[in-house]
Write a protein that holds these residues in place. Sequence first.
Motif, PDB file in Angstrom:
ATOM      1  N   PRO A 128       0.803  -1.232   0.000  1.00 40.78           N
ATOM      2  CA  PRO A 128       0.000   0.000   0.000  1.00 40.78           C
ATOM      3  C   PRO A 128       0.835   1.282   0.000  1.00 40.78           C
ATOM      4  CG  PRO A 128      -0.866  -1.559   1.592  1.00 40.78           C
ATOM      5  CD  PRO A 128       0.390  -2.169   1.043  1.00 40.78           C
ATOM      6  N   GLU A 129       1.973   1.267   0.723  1.00 43.36           N
ATOM      7  CA  GLU A 129       2.746   2.519   0.846  1.00 43.36           C
ATOM      8  C   GLU A 129       3.562   2.831  -0.411  1.00 43.36           C
ATOM      9  OE1 GLU A 129       3.359  -0.279   2.389  1.00 43.36           O
ATOM     10  OE2 GLU A 129       5.495  -0.747   2.243  1.00 43.36           O
ATOM     11  N   GLN A 130       3.601   1.864  -1.333  1.00 41.39           N
ATOM     12  CA  GLN A 130       4.465   2.050  -2.513  1.00 41.39           C
ATOM     13  C   GLN A 130       3.688   2.682  -3.673  1.00 41.39           C
ATOM     14  OE1 GLN A 130       7.465  -1.160  -3.189  1.00 41.39           O
ATOM     15  NE2 GLN A 130       6.699  -1.089  -5.281  1.00 41.39           N
ATOM     16  N   GLY A 131       2.933   3.733  -3.365  1.00 38.56           N
ATOM     17  CA  GLY A 131       2.207   4.459  -4.422  1.00 38.56           C
ATOM     18  C   GLY A 131       1.031   3.692  -4.970  1.00 38.56           C
ATOM     19  N   ALA A 132       0.450   2.785  -4.154  1.00 40.19           N
ATOM     20  CA  ALA A 132      -0.615   1.902  -4.668  1.00 40.19           C
ATOM     21  C   ALA A 132      -1.829   2.686  -5.165  1.00 40.19           C
ATOM     22  CB  ALA A 132      -1.056   0.947  -3.558  1.00 40.19           C
ATOM     23  N   LEU A 133      -2.555   2.056  -6.077  1.00 37.49           N
ATOM     24  CA  LEU A 133      -3.839   2.608  -6.502  1.00 37.49           C
ATOM     25  C   LEU A 133      -4.689   2.866  -5.258  1.00 37.49           C
ATOM     26  CD1 LEU A 133      -6.073   3.089  -8.775  1.00 37.49           C
ATOM     27  CD2 LEU A 133      -6.809   0.764  -8.185  1.00 37.49           C
ATOM     28  N   THR A 134      -5.317   4.037  -5.225  1.00 39.39           N
ATOM     29  CA  THR A 134      -6.104   4.429  -4.056  1.00 39.39           C
ATOM     30  C   THR A 134      -7.536   4.715  -4.501  1.00 39.39           C
ATOM     31  OG1 THR A 134      -4.131   5.238  -2.971  1.00 39.39           O
ATOM     32  CG2 THR A 134      -6.215   6.166  -2.200  1.00 39.39           C
ATOM     33  N   LEU A 135      -8.488   4.186  -3.760  1.00 36.20           N
ATOM     34  CA  LEU A 135      -9.902   4.279  -4.146  1.00 36.20           C
ATOM     35  C   LEU A 135     -10.751   4.683  -2.949  1.00 36.20           C
ATOM     36  CD1 LEU A 135     -10.180   0.683  -5.713  1.00 36.20           C
ATOM     37  CD2 LEU A 135      -9.978   2.811  -7.020  1.00 36.20           C
ATOM     38  N   ILE A 136     -11.983   5.089  -3.234  1.00 34.00           N
ATOM     39  CA  ILE A 136     -12.973   5.239  -2.155  1.00 34.00           C
ATOM     40  C   ILE A 136     -13.946   4.067  -2.325  1.00 34.00           C
ATOM     41  CG2 ILE A 136     -14.643   6.760  -1.043  1.00 34.00           C
ATOM     42  CD1 ILE A 136     -12.110   8.300  -1.405  1.00 34.00           C
ATOM     43  N   PRO A 137     -13.714   2.960  -1.607  1.00 34.99           N
ATOM     44  CA  PRO A 137     -14.581   1.789  -1.791  1.00 34.99           C
ATOM     45  C   PRO A 137     -16.048   2.133  -1.554  1.00 34.99           C
ATOM     46  CG  PRO A 137     -12.661   1.215  -0.478  1.00 34.99           C
ATOM     47  CD  PRO A 137     -12.652   2.720  -0.619  1.00 34.99           C
ATOM     48  N   GLY A 138     -16.897   1.592  -2.398  1.00 38.78           N
ATOM     49  CA  GLY A 138     -18.351   1.737  -2.216  1.00 38.78           C
ATOM     50  C   GLY A 138     -18.929   3.042  -2.725  1.00 38.78           C
ATOM     51  N   PHE A 139     -18.079   3.957  -3.213  1.00 39.14           N
ATOM     52  CA  PHE A 139     -18.612   5.277  -3.555  1.00 39.14           C
ATOM     53  C   PHE A 139     -19.531   5.247  -4.780  1.00 39.14           C
ATOM     54  CE2 PHE A 139     -18.677   9.838  -4.402  1.00 39.14           C
ATOM     55  CZ  PHE A 139     -18.920  10.286  -3.110  1.00 39.14           C
ATOM     56  N   HIS A 140     -19.471   4.169  -5.561  1.00 40.38           N
ATOM     57  CA  HIS A 140     -20.382   4.079  -6.716  1.00 40.38           C
ATOM     58  C   HIS A 140     -21.839   4.083  -6.267  1.00 40.38           C
ATOM     59  CE1 HIS A 140     -19.814   0.080  -5.214  1.00 40.38           C
ATOM     60  NE2 HIS A 140     -20.502  -0.524  -6.164  1.00 40.38           N
ATOM     61  N   HIS A 141     -22.097   3.661  -5.014  1.00 41.47           N
ATOM     62  CA  HIS A 141     -23.478   3.684  -4.508  1.00 41.47           C
ATOM     63  C   HIS A 141     -23.886   5.095  -4.074  1.00 41.47           C
ATOM     64  CE1 HIS A 141     -23.755  -0.617  -4.620  1.00 41.47           C
ATOM     65  NE2 HIS A 141     -22.734  -0.781  -3.785  1.00 41.47           N
TER      66      HIS A 141
END
Length: 338
Positions: free
Chosen positions: A255-268
């Motif tokens: 995660p700390e290595q510049g991983a893709l970051t998302l807001i889980p569930g925000f499509h709802h």
Amino acid sequence: MELPITLASSNELSPIGVYHLKRLWSSTFAKRYQQTQSFPQDVHLDRLVLDALGIGLNQAYQFLYAQKPSLDEFEDWVVATAGKPSKSRIERLNADIAGSAYSRETHDWLSAIDNAPPVLSQQDLAFWQRNGYVIIRNAVDLNACQEAEKVIYKAVGAKSDDHCSWYQKTASGIMVELIQSEALEANRRSLRIHKAFSQLWDTPALWVTADRCGFHAPQRESHPFPGPDLHWDVDFDQPLDFATQGILYLTDTPPEQGALTLIPGFHHKLSNWLQSLPTDTDPNQQDLHALGSVPIGANAGDMIIWHHHLPHGSRPNLGVRPRIVQYINMYPGRRHLA
Ligand SMILES: O=C(O)CCC(=O)C(=O)O
């Protein structure tokens, strides 16, 4: 090339027999030199025809604007850059654009994908419904990762064991404008990836994007994180629709290595959240991390697919190795299948 250009229609064939390519070529010059309004109805077909021919969107427009080629010159460049498309590929593309029946060969190929065992389990699909993203474990094997990693290192002029060389690349931030390569193409052809996308789109009749790669070196004082931070690639002036986006990790990415970051569930939540914003507010300019951002670490060969209504981006690489990725997405050529 003589201006002004007459705007072609999508069902005019290009010299090698492809629908819409002449339209794309002519509309580019109609837009640029005749101050014609842009053609929002063409966005899908522009993307489709270039993906089918293995050419990136920016790559095509850079060539068109810089060279102002005739149609023949443009098509020659497409073939020289990405190779000659196979007859079956052209037939499938034209059938999607015209809405006509597929050839037997295409039909059999799509049936084989449809009948292949599922890649995403029931739990994966339930996770996807809830969170709007899913991780395909071992989407490609380690050898495929290493082959792709090698061509990306070469493209950025860096060496894996030479830290200083990681910072020579300046253009495009963490993005690498590398699209045509056998190693990248092999990943785009992965049956496992295609099957997973087909489960999410509920059809195997999908096209893969001719997309670029990423090389995201650990942050230094002299090289702060250039973005992209959380954002959407959605045109909020259009009705909200379903689409996916995807990233293939070519190296282990904690995660700390510049991983893709998302807001889980925000499509709802997107629709209500947009309505709650004051008028004339740019959704992309809000404090999106405050909505609950989560970095998604995974291993080399794992692929993350996310619903395009999730705010997403990278993050500063606080690890010790570059994050190296290939962007891969799929979508139906026929819009009504979505
Ligand atoms: O590279 C990443 O982690 C984010 C990619 C991204 O922002 C995008 O594909 O739009």
